[in-house]
Write a protein that holds these residues in place. Sequence first.
Motif, PDB file in Angstrom:
ATOM      1  N   GLU A  18      -3.604  -8.684  -2.932  1.00 10.13           N
ATOM      2  CA  GLU A  18      -4.706  -8.285  -2.048  1.00 10.13           C
ATOM      3  C   GLU A  18      -4.250  -7.276  -1.002  1.00 10.13           C
ATOM      4  O   GLU A  18      -4.947  -6.296  -0.719  1.00 10.13           O
ATOM      5  N   ARG A  19      -3.096  -7.505  -0.421  1.00  4.38           N
ATOM      6  CA  ARG A  19      -2.586  -6.570   0.591  1.00  4.38           C
ATOM      7  C   ARG A  19      -2.322  -5.196  -0.012  1.00  4.38           C
ATOM      8  O   ARG A  19      -2.620  -4.167   0.592  1.00  4.38           O
ATOM      9  N   GLU A  24      -5.681  -3.113  -0.607  1.00  2.39           N
ATOM     10  CA  GLU A  24      -6.682  -3.019   0.460  1.00  2.39           C
ATOM     11  C   GLU A  24      -7.193  -1.595   0.681  1.00  2.39           C
ATOM     12  O   GLU A  24      -8.297  -1.407   1.208  1.00  2.39           O
ATOM     13  N   ASP A  25      -6.420  -0.581   0.277  1.00  2.00           N
ATOM     14  CA  ASP A  25      -6.857   0.805   0.469  1.00  2.00           C
ATOM     15  C   ASP A  25      -7.391   1.455  -0.801  1.00  2.00           C
ATOM     16  O   ASP A  25      -7.673   2.658  -0.812  1.00  2.00           O
ATOM     17  N   VAL A  26      -7.543   0.693  -1.875  1.00  2.00           N
ATOM     18  CA  VAL A  26      -8.093   1.250  -3.109  1.00  2.00           C
ATOM     19  C   VAL A  26      -9.564   1.614  -2.872  1.00  2.00           C
ATOM     20  O   VAL A  26     -10.315   0.810  -2.310  1.00  2.00           O
ATOM     21  N   PRO A  27      -9.993   2.814  -3.279  1.00  2.00           N
ATOM     22  CA  PRO A  27     -11.375   3.239  -3.038  1.00  2.00           C
ATOM     23  C   PRO A  27     -12.381   2.240  -3.594  1.00  2.00           C
ATOM     24  O   PRO A  27     -12.217   1.721  -4.702  1.00  2.00           O
ATOM     25  N   THR A  83       0.818  -1.212   0.000  1.00  2.00           N
ATOM     26  CA  THR A  83       0.000   0.000   0.000  1.00  2.00           C
ATOM     27  C   THR A  83       0.851   1.261   0.000  1.00  2.00           C
ATOM     28  O   THR A  83       0.332   2.359  -0.194  1.00  2.00           O
ATOM     29  N   ASP A  84       2.159   1.121   0.209  1.00  2.00           N
ATOM     30  CA  ASP A  84       3.064   2.266   0.215  1.00  2.00           C
ATOM     31  C   ASP A  84       3.584   2.598  -1.181  1.00  2.00           C
ATOM     32  O   ASP A  84       4.436   3.460  -1.348  1.00  2.00           O
ATOM     33  N   ARG A  99      -0.620   4.396  -6.129  1.00  2.00           N
ATOM     34  CA  ARG A  99      -1.406   5.603  -5.835  1.00  2.00           C
ATOM     35  C   ARG A  99      -1.614   6.440  -7.085  1.00  2.00           C
ATOM     36  O   ARG A  99      -2.694   6.989  -7.325  1.00  2.00           O
TER      37      ARG A  99
END
Length: 294
Positions: free
Chosen positions: A222-223, A226-229, A167-168, A173
């Motif tokens: 998947e990890r 996990e923060d995708v809108p 996610t980093d 992003r």
Amino acid sequence: MDLPLVVGVDGSEPSLRAVDWAADEAALRGVPLRLVYASLWERYEGDSLAEDLTDDLDGRTEQVTAEAVVRVAARRAALRHPDVEVSTDVLPEEPESALVREGRNACALVLGHRGRSGLVEMLLGSVGLSVAAHADCPVIVLRGGHDNRVRAGVHGRVVVGVGDKGTDSAALRFAVREARLRGATLEAVRAWRCPAHETTDHPLLVGEPARLHELQAAETLERALEDVPAELELRRRTAEGPARGVLLAASHEADLLVVGARRTPGHIGLQLGRVAHAVLHHAACPVAVVPERP
């Protein structure tokens, strides 16, 4: 104040097509557009000029000033998006260093896939390669048969290669934002391979090592996502094979391919990696190279 979207122009047709694409992108982002011509030479002599420049000079192509190059590019951007703020600059220096410096105060850099160097069309020129390897901001190189438009893409798909940053990941992003701006599907791809030393000849164990690596790739994917809108249309895909081959294949059905490039403080040479290097040379669609910090 919003950082501008910077486009490197040189009077070639690919660079003016990049202006079209970047004008659309600037309109979507709501940011200014900055057109930069960087060259140690004040005038260009040759026959690789864009048609717009030839028309502007009444057919006289033997000598073209840098001011003419940026004037034509600015007019083209203004006609496409009158509401986008456009500025121009002529920098009497090497384009690689000038564009890398411009990238320090830009939301992204946009380049045509090939300029007036006469290089083979399939390969990215040295300027684009150097800028993508050293810029502090995302660099978008307009490879392939893009239609000069951002919003109404042919495939309605942004593809991103998912590495180990999770996610980093700055590339992920960036890809999420681009997909949202375009109203496109985001396809996140994780490549995996089974090392040859893990294979076995036992008939009851055939395929088990490969299955393990495939499951690990799916879990990593998947990890990372996990923060995708939730409102973004998202496709997850794992694929066996070298990452550069998997992403090159995916580029044939994408409007934008996004990859990360690690930046190591103090390192002087090219900072691209094999995957970014390969897709910049051979992708079938525009490529965004996004710097990844340690």
